[in-house]
Every structure is written in C-alpha cells, then in structure tokens.
Design a protein around this motif. Structure first.
Motif, mmCIF file in Angstrom:
data_model
loop_
_atom_site.group_PDB
_atom_site.id
_atom_site.type_symbol
_atom_site.label_atom_id
_atom_site.label_comp_id
_atom_site.label_asym_id
_atom_site.label_seq_id
_atom_site.Cartn_x
_atom_site.Cartn_y
_atom_site.Cartn_z
ATOM 1 N N LEU A 98 3.418 -0.820 0.269
ATOM 2 C CA LEU A 98 2.422 -0.834 -0.800
ATOM 3 C C LEU A 98 2.040 0.599 -1.188
ATOM 4 N N LEU A 99 1.796 1.433 -0.209
ATOM 5 C CA LEU A 99 1.452 2.834 -0.480
ATOM 6 C C LEU A 99 2.576 3.525 -1.242
ATOM 7 N N GLU A 122 -4.355 -3.207 -0.048
ATOM 8 C CA GLU A 122 -4.611 -1.973 -0.789
ATOM 9 C C GLU A 122 -5.884 -1.307 -0.274
ATOM 10 N N LEU A 123 -6.922 -2.092 -0.036
ATOM 11 C CA LEU A 123 -8.164 -1.540 0.497
ATOM 12 C C LEU A 123 -7.929 -0.938 1.878
ATOM 13 N N GLU A 124 -7.128 -1.602 2.684
ATOM 14 C CA GLU A 124 -6.799 -1.077 4.009
ATOM 15 C C GLU A 124 -6.097 0.278 3.902
ATOM 16 N N VAL A 125 -5.115 0.354 3.003
ATOM 17 C CA VAL A 125 -4.372 1.607 2.805
ATOM 18 C C VAL A 125 -5.297 2.713 2.292
ATOM 19 N N LEU A 126 -6.084 2.396 1.282
ATOM 20 C CA LEU A 126 -6.987 3.403 0.724
ATOM 21 C C LEU A 126 -7.995 3.889 1.768
ATOM 22 N N SER A 127 -8.487 2.983 2.579
ATOM 23 C CA SER A 127 -9.438 3.370 3.625
ATOM 24 C C SER A 127 -8.789 4.287 4.652
ATOM 25 N N THR A 128 -7.577 3.965 5.041
ATOM 26 C CA THR A 128 -6.873 4.790 6.026
ATOM 27 C C THR A 128 -6.586 6.178 5.465
ATOM 28 N N VAL A 129 -6.144 6.238 4.220
ATOM 29 C CA VAL A 129 -5.893 7.536 3.584
ATOM 30 C C VAL A 129 -7.195 8.324 3.472
ATOM 31 N N ALA A 130 -8.261 7.668 3.092
ATOM 32 C CA ALA A 130 -9.557 8.343 2.939
ATOM 33 C C ALA A 130 -10.041 8.899 4.274
ATOM 34 N N VAL A 131 -9.915 8.128 5.332
ATOM 35 C CA VAL A 131 -10.355 8.583 6.652
ATOM 36 C C VAL A 131 -9.545 9.803 7.082
#
Length: 92
Positions: free
Chosen positions: A46-47, A75-84
């Motif tokens: 997805l990323l 998508e929310l999981e990916v965005l959260s991981t990237v943000a962290v």
C-alpha cells in the motif's frame, strides 16, 4: 493520529523526494518499508503503490485485492507508522 497529523504525513510522503530533507525522508521510508515487508506485506504494498508510485485509491484497492474499509484501516496504520518514525527523527 489527528487529521492535521495525517494531512502533514501524506503531504510529506508525496514530496519526500524534494527539498533539503530528502535523504532523511528516504531513510524513514526505507525503514518503514523494511519493517512492513517483514511484518505486514500488505502495508508495504500500500505504501509503495499509493505514495511512492502515486497511484490513486481507485487503482490501489483492486490491485491489492482488498475492500475499501481494509484500505482505509491499513492506510491509517501506514501513515501512523511513517509519522512516528519521522517524528522520532525530527522531521515532523
């Protein structure tokens, strides 16, 4: 993750190849991809498709053989991981 954080992360992902922090963002993306390739390949795909290749949601969902609710959750999981990871490195 707030709406503003999600928006900032999406924007940064789309523009990570530009500007003076390019190398730092590339490291974040590579780290997150490595993690997801081992832990959750769907998130890695997805990323890659959505943010690195820039494909629209309408093409990503069928390409991954998932429903929209799964897409939004992942998508929310990916965005959260990237943000962290980006925040840990001082990019967000």
């Amino acid at each position: 993750m707030t709406k503003e954080q999600k928006k900032a992360t999406r924007k940064a992902l789309r523009q990570y190849a530009e500007g003076p922090v390019r190398a730092a963002w590339a490291e974040v993306i590579e780290e997150v991809l490595r993690y997801y390739e081992a832990a959750e390949p769907l998130c890695a795909d997805l990323l890659r498709l959505r943010y690195l290749e820039g494909k629209p949601e309408e093409k990503v969902v069928p390409a991954l053989y998932i429903c929209r609710s799964t897409y939004y959750r992942k998508e929310l999981e990916v965005l959260s991981t990237v943000a962290v990871e980006a925040a840990r490195r001082g990019l967000l």
